[in-house]
Design an enzyme around this catalytic site. Structure first.
Site, mmCIF file in Angstrom:
data_model
loop_
_atom_site.group_PDB
_atom_site.id
_atom_site.type_symbol
_atom_site.label_atom_id
_atom_site.label_comp_id
_atom_site.label_asym_id
_atom_site.label_seq_id
_atom_site.Cartn_x
_atom_site.Cartn_y
_atom_site.Cartn_z
ATOM 1 N N LYS A 139 102.294 -18.358 -19.390
ATOM 2 C CA LYS A 139 103.424 -18.668 -20.265
ATOM 3 C C LYS A 139 103.649 -20.176 -20.261
ATOM 4 O O LYS A 139 103.848 -20.793 -19.207
ATOM 5 C CB LYS A 139 104.659 -17.938 -19.735
HETATM 6 C C1 E4P Z 1 110.885 -13.705 -22.218
HETATM 7 O O1 E4P Z 1 109.736 -13.988 -22.401
HETATM 8 C C2 E4P Z 1 111.970 -14.697 -22.270
HETATM 9 O O2 E4P Z 1 111.837 -15.633 -21.244
HETATM 10 C C3 E4P Z 1 113.281 -13.985 -22.199
HETATM 11 O O3 E4P Z 1 113.260 -12.916 -23.129
HETATM 12 C C4 E4P Z 1 114.475 -14.879 -22.426
HETATM 13 O O4 E4P Z 1 115.623 -14.079 -22.509
HETATM 14 P P1 E4P Z 1 117.114 -14.662 -22.387
HETATM 15 O O5 E4P Z 1 117.389 -15.485 -23.605
HETATM 16 O O6 E4P Z 1 117.970 -13.434 -22.316
HETATM 17 O O7 E4P Z 1 117.156 -15.481 -21.128
#
Ligand code: E4P
Length: 214
Positions: free
Chosen positions: A83
């Protein structure tokens, strides 16, 4: 549409996997911080639990650091997806990692132009954050619509992974718009299964069942 669980909590991931609802897992530093455990230990345990793409995030922000961390993550398991934040240095690293055959998930995407560049860099997944856009009075799902359309128009291979999901409507909208993946917090996965008429109907069936002669 594939469903990923957006969690670093092993018991949540195990429970969702038992429901058959988990095609993959996404993690981020904030989710892992909540566990109080080391990022590497958490990801290794997830790899043993789920046989699907597992996103592990780099913490560096220079090309060199992202590349080094990305290679390290990729070396721990065949299912790891690196990521990478949607910054210029990140896009450069995605290009190199893609050339090396390493899968990437470009995160923190908030615009269609960013999503186009991620696709050009060869990202495996793009993660637009719908909930965080909604939080600032923008329309998160409108962005998904735009990205799905653009990727279809030009046959980009990058998969649209809807992230920052807050409620079941985000999930059904993502599926309606043709997103490839939706990553969902455990609480929302549970909500997807719930319907008050199911509960009422089941209560009535169980009550009536008592009247059936045995
Ligand atoms: C996933 O890949 C993301 O990091 C996550 O969905 C972010 O979610 P949030 O906006 O609730 O922190």
């Amino acid at each position: 549409m594939k469903i990923f669980i957006d969690s670093a909590d092993i018991s949540e991931i195990r429970e969702a996997a038992r429901m058959g609802a988990v095609d993959g897992v996404t993690t981020n530093p904030s989710l892992v911080a909540k566990t109080g455990r080391k990022y590497l230990d958490v990801v290794k345990e997830i790899c043993e639990l789920v046989d699907g793409p597992i996103s592990a995030e780099v913490l560096g922000i220079s090309y060199e650091d992202i590349l080094r961390e990305g290679r390290e993550w990729a070396a721990i398991h065949k299912n790891i997806v690196v990521k990478v934040p949607l910054i210029v240095e990140g896009l450069k690293a995605v290009r190199t990692l893609t050339n090396e055959g390493i899968k990437t998930n470009v995160t923190l995407c908030f615009s269609a132009s960013q999503a186009m560049l991620a696709a050009k860099a060869g990202a495996t997944y793009i993660s637009p954050f719908v909930g965080r856009l909604d939080d600032i009075s923008e329309d998160g799902m409108a962005l998904i619509d735009q990205i799905v359309t653009i990727y279809r128009n030009y046959h980009y291979k990058t998969e649209v992974l809807v992230a920052s999901v807050r409620h079941p409507i985000h999930v059904t909208q993502a599926a309606t718009l043709g997103a490839d993946v939706c990553t969902i917090p455990f609480k929302v996965i549970e909500q997807l299964a719930k319907h008050p008429l199911t509960d009422l109907g089941l209560a009535k069936f169980l009550e009536d069942a008592k009247k059936i002669p045995r």
